[in-house]
Motif scaffolding. Structure first.
Motif, PDB file in Angstrom:
ATOM      1  N   ILE A 222       0.847  -1.184   0.000  1.00 22.32           N
ATOM      2  CA  ILE A 222       0.000   0.000   0.000  1.00 22.32           C
ATOM      3  C   ILE A 222       0.887   1.240   0.000  1.00 22.32           C
ATOM      4  O   ILE A 222       2.068   1.176   0.359  1.00 22.32           O
ATOM      5  CB  ILE A 222      -0.945   0.041   1.214  1.00 22.32           C
ATOM      6  N   ASN A 223       0.318   2.367  -0.411  1.00 27.21           N
ATOM      7  CA  ASN A 223       1.057   3.630  -0.382  1.00 27.21           C
ATOM      8  C   ASN A 223       0.736   4.392   0.899  1.00 27.21           C
ATOM      9  O   ASN A 223       0.086   3.864   1.812  1.00 27.21           O
ATOM     10  CB  ASN A 223       0.753   4.462  -1.622  1.00 27.21           C
ATOM     11  N   LEU A 227      -3.758   3.001  -0.001  1.00 29.01           N
ATOM     12  CA  LEU A 227      -4.321   2.426  -1.226  1.00 29.01           C
ATOM     13  C   LEU A 227      -3.397   1.340  -1.752  1.00 29.01           C
ATOM     14  O   LEU A 227      -2.167   1.461  -1.703  1.00 29.01           O
ATOM     15  CB  LEU A 227      -4.510   3.507  -2.289  1.00 29.01           C
ATOM     16  N   ILE A 228      -3.975   0.265  -2.261  1.00 23.64           N
ATOM     17  CA  ILE A 228      -3.207  -0.873  -2.759  1.00 23.64           C
ATOM     18  C   ILE A 228      -2.491  -0.476  -4.046  1.00 23.64           C
ATOM     19  O   ILE A 228      -3.104   0.034  -4.988  1.00 23.64           O
ATOM     20  CB  ILE A 228      -4.118  -2.086  -3.003  1.00 23.64           C
ATOM     21  N   THR A 229      -1.178  -0.711  -4.070  1.00 29.92           N
ATOM     22  CA  THR A 229      -0.377  -0.374  -5.255  1.00 29.92           C
ATOM     23  C   THR A 229       0.206  -1.605  -5.929  1.00 29.92           C
ATOM     24  O   THR A 229       0.533  -1.558  -7.113  1.00 29.92           O
ATOM     25  CB  THR A 229       0.773   0.570  -4.871  1.00 29.92           C
ATOM     26  N   THR A 230       0.390  -2.687  -5.181  1.00 27.40           N
ATOM     27  CA  THR A 230       1.013  -3.890  -5.738  1.00 27.40           C
ATOM     28  C   THR A 230       0.372  -5.123  -5.111  1.00 27.40           C
ATOM     29  O   THR A 230       0.053  -5.121  -3.918  1.00 27.40           O
ATOM     30  CB  THR A 230       2.525  -3.905  -5.448  1.00 27.40           C
ATOM     31  N   LEU A 248      -6.043  -2.686  -7.500  1.00 24.91           N
ATOM     32  CA  LEU A 248      -5.228  -1.476  -7.607  1.00 24.91           C
ATOM     33  C   LEU A 248      -6.048  -0.234  -7.291  1.00 24.91           C
ATOM     34  O   LEU A 248      -7.133  -0.013  -7.843  1.00 24.91           O
ATOM     35  CB  LEU A 248      -4.624  -1.354  -9.008  1.00 24.91           C
ATOM     36  N   GLY A 249      -5.511   0.581  -6.376  1.00 30.76           N
ATOM     37  CA  GLY A 249      -6.168   1.820  -6.018  1.00 30.76           C
ATOM     38  C   GLY A 249      -7.271   1.672  -4.989  1.00 30.76           C
ATOM     39  O   GLY A 249      -7.856   2.682  -4.575  1.00 30.76           O
ATOM     40  N   GLY A 298       4.946   3.806   2.412  1.00 33.34           N
ATOM     41  CA  GLY A 298       4.084   2.652   2.171  1.00 33.34           C
ATOM     42  C   GLY A 298       4.466   1.481   3.047  1.00 33.34           C
ATOM     43  O   GLY A 298       5.379   1.554   3.873  1.00 33.34           O
TER      44      GLY A 298
END
Length: 536
Positions: A222-223, A227-230, A248-249, A298
């Motif tokens: 997450i960032n 929010l999920i980034t990977t 994502l996001g 993150g």
């Protein structure tokens, strides 16, 4: 980047410069033309000029036109009659000649239409911008002549050249500034991406995707906004999501309610081997913050199902048990063989035969008991291995001859069962050996009557205080101070919880402890595996 940005700056400033110069050129010509017309109209209404044109008085008009040209800084002032015959000209020799000899213009708009106009032409005095205006008689109704006021285009060209030089310097300065800015930006950008070239970044991105997909553990990052980034495919499968689930996001809380990733994001403290539940699945997670310039940007979490780790742990435990069993048997029989060989060498044949018979009798008795009371080969092998392990330690493992364990349910995982019994026996060996030393005894009783499988394990240890009984099943809690202990009883409790079983601790008459394990034959927690949707 430096070259592209520099060329773009050069192209932009060059185009703007060309446009500015052309616009300036046209503006100056238009301005000079309007000025010339305005002056011509002013001269055309002077009474003396009108009177002289009516009288065709070149002697008056000639010096007057020169004086007017000098006053208004014009290149020339030419005056003609209704027939376009010059009455005044800077070159006196051209007085009396037609005006169209210079420019081919018969002055028709002025003489025939009576209106002023601007003309750009090349005459006897060179290229010029001319403003022409008709001269009306004293009544103001009849055109009697024309006034032509001209400004040479050389002045316009000199002004344009001056501005062209200024714009060229500005363009080169802008180009140089753009190149320097591009170099600085490129260096700053390259520093931000750790000196990597775009091709290297692309390769690393592909390697990163391949690495994520090759890892069997689930990965989610997450960032700083949560929010999920990977994520990788293993994360989707572990969380029982479909491959098309958009992650994502998405806020992490919508996918994993109660996730500790936001806590790590807030305090920056990594977490290792933390258990958490998603639906009915227990997962083991590691969470590590991602920092840049001492700022947490993150968090990355890796996780996998706890039962997979337990399966690996159980396999290692069984391998260790088998190794201990083989080692103890090898050690014991080696000592017995040396003893028998010594008895034979000194002629004590009867004693050698008695020792062989005793050894055979003890093993045969145990094997006969296990064959009748414990037909399951996995459990029987575990008990035989622990019997040999006890003998290696100088202890005696006594199995109650009335024990029976013939009604083992098929659904009961044998590896979990032997892990429970094996760890409890090992704990009993350690407690007995620490309290009584060699010669101590450990007792095992088993029964499968009723709805539960019951195992009783008694040791001759120092006993467990009542206030310590609840803590001994916690991970890492042990009476030993060496590292690596405090795992066995925690694993026992974990496995019993999964099998809906329980364990109790009671003191014995010998002063030790009795661990009693109850495992229901029908597990009320066991339900057929079904397809579940998103845990969110």
């Amino acid at each position: 980047m430096s070259l592209v940005l520099g060329l773009m700056a050069l192209l932009q400033t060059g185009l703007l410069g060309i446009f500015a110069l052309n616009y300036l050129d046209n503006s100056l010509e238009e301005q000079m033309g309007q000025q010339a017309v305005h002056v011509a109209k002013t001269i055309a209404v002077i009474p003396q000029i009108i009177s002289a044109v009516e009288q065709r008085d070149s002697d008056f008009l000639q010096p007057t036109s020169l004086q007017l040209a000098d006053t208004i800084d014009a290149r020339f002032v030419v005056i003609g009659d209704i027939n376009s015959i010059r009455l005044a000209h800077p070159n006196y020799e051209r007085v009396g000649q037609p005006m169209y000899d210079d420019d081919g213009d018969y002055n028709e708009p002025a003489l025939l239409e009576g209106r002023p106009y601007v003309q750009k032409a090349i005459g006897s005095l060179g290229a010029s911008i001319r403003g022409k205006s008709p001269i009306f008689d004293s009544t103001g109704e009849t055109v009697i002549g024309v006034v032509s006021v001209g400004f040479l285009l050389d002045n316009v060209d000199s002004i344009i050249a001056r501005y062209r030089t200024t714009l060229t310097v500005a363009i080169l300065s802008a180009f140089l500034l753009s190149v320097l800015t591009a170099i600085w930006f490129a260096n700053h950008f390259k520093k931000a991406i750790f000196g990597l070239e775009p091709e290297q970044i692309g390769l690393l991105f592909e390697e990163r995707n391949a690495t994520l997909e090759s890892i069997r553990e689930g990965i989610i990052a997450i960032n700083s906004q949560g929010l999920i980034t990977t994520f990788n495919r293993a994360a989707l499968h572990t969380l029982e999501l479909t491959d098309k689930t958009p992650l994502l996001g998405k806020p992490i809380q919508t996918i994993l309610p109660g996730s500790q990733l936001l806590e790590v994001l807030a305090n920056g403290e990594p977490q290792f081997d933390q258990e958490f539940w998603v639906g009915e699945t227990c997962l083991i997670a590691n969470r590590i913050p991602v920092c840049q310039n001492d700022q947490i940007i993150g968090v990355v979490s890796s996780f996998r199902r706890k039962d997979e780790l337990d399966m690996v742990s159980r396999k290692l435990t069984r391998i260790q048990q088998y190794a201990d069993s083989l080692r103890s048997q090898t050690h014991e029989y080696s000592n017995k063989l040396h003893t028998i060989a010594g008895l034979i060498q000194i002629g004590a044949n009867n004693e050698a035969l008695n020792l062989i018979g005793q050894e055979t009798e003890n093993h045969q008795t145990l094997i006969h008991l296990l064959v009748e009371a414990v037909p399951d080969p996995v459990l029987a092998g575990c008990l035989l291995g622990k019997y040999n392990r006890a003998r290696e330690l100088g202890l005696h493992l006594k199995v109650d001859t009335e024990s029976r364990m013939t009604d083992l349910p098929e659904r009961l995982p044998r590896d979990q069962l032997v892990s429970i019994i094996g760890n409890l026996l090992d704990n009993a060996f350690d407690a007995t050996l620490a309290h009584t030393g060699a010669g101590g005894e450990v007792f095992l009783t088993m029964t499968d009557l009723g709805n539960d499988l019951i195992f009783e394990i008694e040791d001759q240890g120092a006993g467990i205080p009542l206030d310590e009984q609840a803590r001994i099943f916690e991970k890492g809690v042990s009476s030993k101070h060496e590292p690596g202990h405090g795992i066995g009883l925690h694993l026992v409790e974990t496995l019993l919880h999964r099998l809906a079983g329980t364990v109790t601790i009671d003191p014995t008459e010998r002063g030790g402890s009795r661990f009693t394990v109850y495992i229901p034959k029908i597990n009320p927690n066991h339900t057929p595996k079904s397809t579940k949707g998103s845990p969110a």
